[in-house]
Design an enzyme around this catalytic site. Structure first.
Site, PDB file in Angstrom:
ATOM      1  N   VAL A 103       0.787  -1.185  -0.090  1.00  0.00           N
ATOM      2  CA  VAL A 103       0.046   0.146  -0.028  1.00  0.00           C
ATOM      3  C   VAL A 103       1.054   1.185   0.099  1.00  0.00           C
ATOM      4  O   VAL A 103       1.788   1.390   0.746  1.00  0.00           O
ATOM      5  CB  VAL A 103      -0.902   0.096   1.254  1.00  0.00           C
ATOM      6  CG1 VAL A 103      -1.689   1.187   1.307  1.00  0.00           C
ATOM      7  CG2 VAL A 103      -1.694  -1.247   1.171  1.00  0.00           C
ATOM      8  N   ASP A 214     -13.309 -12.677   6.577  1.00  0.00           N
ATOM      9  CA  ASP A 214     -11.886 -12.080   7.181  1.00  0.00           C
ATOM     10  C   ASP A 214     -12.040 -10.996   7.994  1.00  0.00           C
ATOM     11  O   ASP A 214     -11.229  -9.953   8.018  1.00  0.00           O
ATOM     12  CB  ASP A 214     -10.657 -11.990   6.249  1.00  0.00           C
ATOM     13  CG  ASP A 214      -9.280 -11.968   6.909  1.00  0.00           C
ATOM     14  OD1 ASP A 214      -9.173 -12.400   8.002  1.00  0.00           O
ATOM     15  OD2 ASP A 214      -8.230 -11.333   6.316  1.00  0.00           O
TER      16      ASP A 214
END
Length: 384
Positions: A103, A214
């Site tokens: 990221v 998740d």
């Protein structure tokens, strides 16, 4: 009518009209100030001092997207634009890493910070499938408590990119267990878990149901004030019929959060998310990490018997001191116990969980919202 009386009435009317005009002007100024980016406390959040590359999102969408009716439809980027946006994938701009993604922090031309999540699948079919899954869902899903997709790139044979809204407060895991910042208050925690419940309810109750797959504190992003949350990372999600019963490849969950029923049977459902959310509730109440140290039990199996028998006495995060509501803590722990039922059929739906939290923690949630309003009002007064 006497002249003095008439003059007094006229003066009163003029005074009333003048006051109304001044009030209208003040309201217009306040609204204009609120619309400016720097009036938003989140927009003023401190952004990490890293190179921040820019991208001008053109008002003219590519031909493939011009047919959409959605004005906020994400733009499709070329890989060259992704390279420009990340400064040639500059390591100095990295703000996070995952198993198959990196990221980068960047800015749009209007100054808005964005997070560029670059996936590399290196021939791995599972990684490519996870990227496609997340991209497909984020292009269709819009909810204030789910991280928003701004742009994407999917035309490169070795990788793809998602340009996401930048949420400046880090993850819930960082704030609960990082130790670098002041601990989240009880009202903040209740506001956050309610936000996550709203996001999951939206996914589960969609026309085509979606299982996140998740749910964890690491996949909950917080705003700069710690008063609002965004659910992220839909790479493990499944939808449609597979949201009721799915093969083992569909979702696994993070250590400490994974549904034991799924781990035994390979069957995943919306109730798998409910289990993971129950762990998240216990984590918010106790301040303990979901995954135990190597060789020790995870949080849920370790403290669940005690919570069932004795409640949360002695288990509430000690960093809170006396700054929490005993009754609320007990009620939230009981909601967690219901979410953590061994059999999926005994667990409540997320809509029921969201409603229960909104009711049982109403006082603390109201305090968090009031604190948010005070912050915004103080910023507004600074501007005026």
């Amino acid at each position: 009518m006497d002249l003095p009386v008439a003059l007094a009435i006229l003066f009163f009317c003029v005074l009333l009209l003048s006051s109304a005009a001044i009030a209208v002007l003040l309201v217009r100024r306040c609204l204009a100030a609120l619309r400016r980016p720097d009036a938003d406390p989140e927009a003023r959040a401190v952004v990490p001092q890293r190179p921040q590359y820019e991208l001008a999102l053109s008002a003219e969408a590519p031909a493939a997207e011009q047919a959409t009716d959605r004005k906020d439809a994400p733009r499709r980027l070329t890989w060259r634009e992704v390279e420009a946006l990340t400064g040639g994938f500059d390591e100095a701009a990295v703000v996070g890493r995952g198993g198959s993604s990196t990221v980068y922090l960047a800015r749009l031309r209007d100054g808005a910070p964005v997070a560029v999540k670059v996936h590399r699948w290196c021939g791995g079919e599972r990684r490519l499938r996870a990227f496609r899954q997340e991209l497909d869902l984020l292009r269709r899903i819009r909810h204030p408590r789910i991280v928003a997709l701004i742009a994407y790139s999917d035309d490169h044979e070795e990788g793809g990119a998602l340009v996401l809204e930048y949420v400046a407060g880090g993850t819930l895991a960082d704030r609960l267990h990082g130790g670098a910042t002041a601990p989240l208050s009880w009202p903040q925690r209740m506001r956050i878990v309610l936000d996550v419940a709203c996001a999951l309810e939206h996914l589960h109750d969609a026309s085509t149901p979606v299982v996140h797959g998740d749910v964890s504190a690491s996949n909950v992003l917080l705003d700069a004030r710690g008063l609002g949350a965004r659910l992220c990372d839909l790479g493990s999600a499944c939808e449609g019929f597979s949201a009721a019963v799915a093969p083992t490849r569909a979702a696994v969950g993070s250590p400490g959060y994974a549904d034991p029923f799924f781990l035994r049977t390979g069957i995943v459902s919306k109730k798998s998310d409910v289990y993971s959310f129950g762990v998240l509730l216990l984590e918010a109440v106790t301040g303990m990490p979901a995954a135990g140290a190597p060789g020790s039990e995870n949080l849920a199996p370790r403290i669940l018997p005690r919570v069932r028998a004795q409640g949360v006495a002695g288990l509430v995060d000690g960093r809170l001191g006396e700054g929490y509501d005993d009754e609320e803590a007990g009620d939230v722990a009981r909601i967690a116990v219901e979410c953590l039922a061994a059999q999926p059929g005994l667990r409540p739906a997320m809509g029921q969980v969201r409603a229960a939290i909104a009711e049982k923690a109403a006082r603390s949630i109201a305090k968090a919202d009031l604190g948010d309003h005070h912050i915004q009002l103080s910023k507004l007064l600074e501007l005026t």
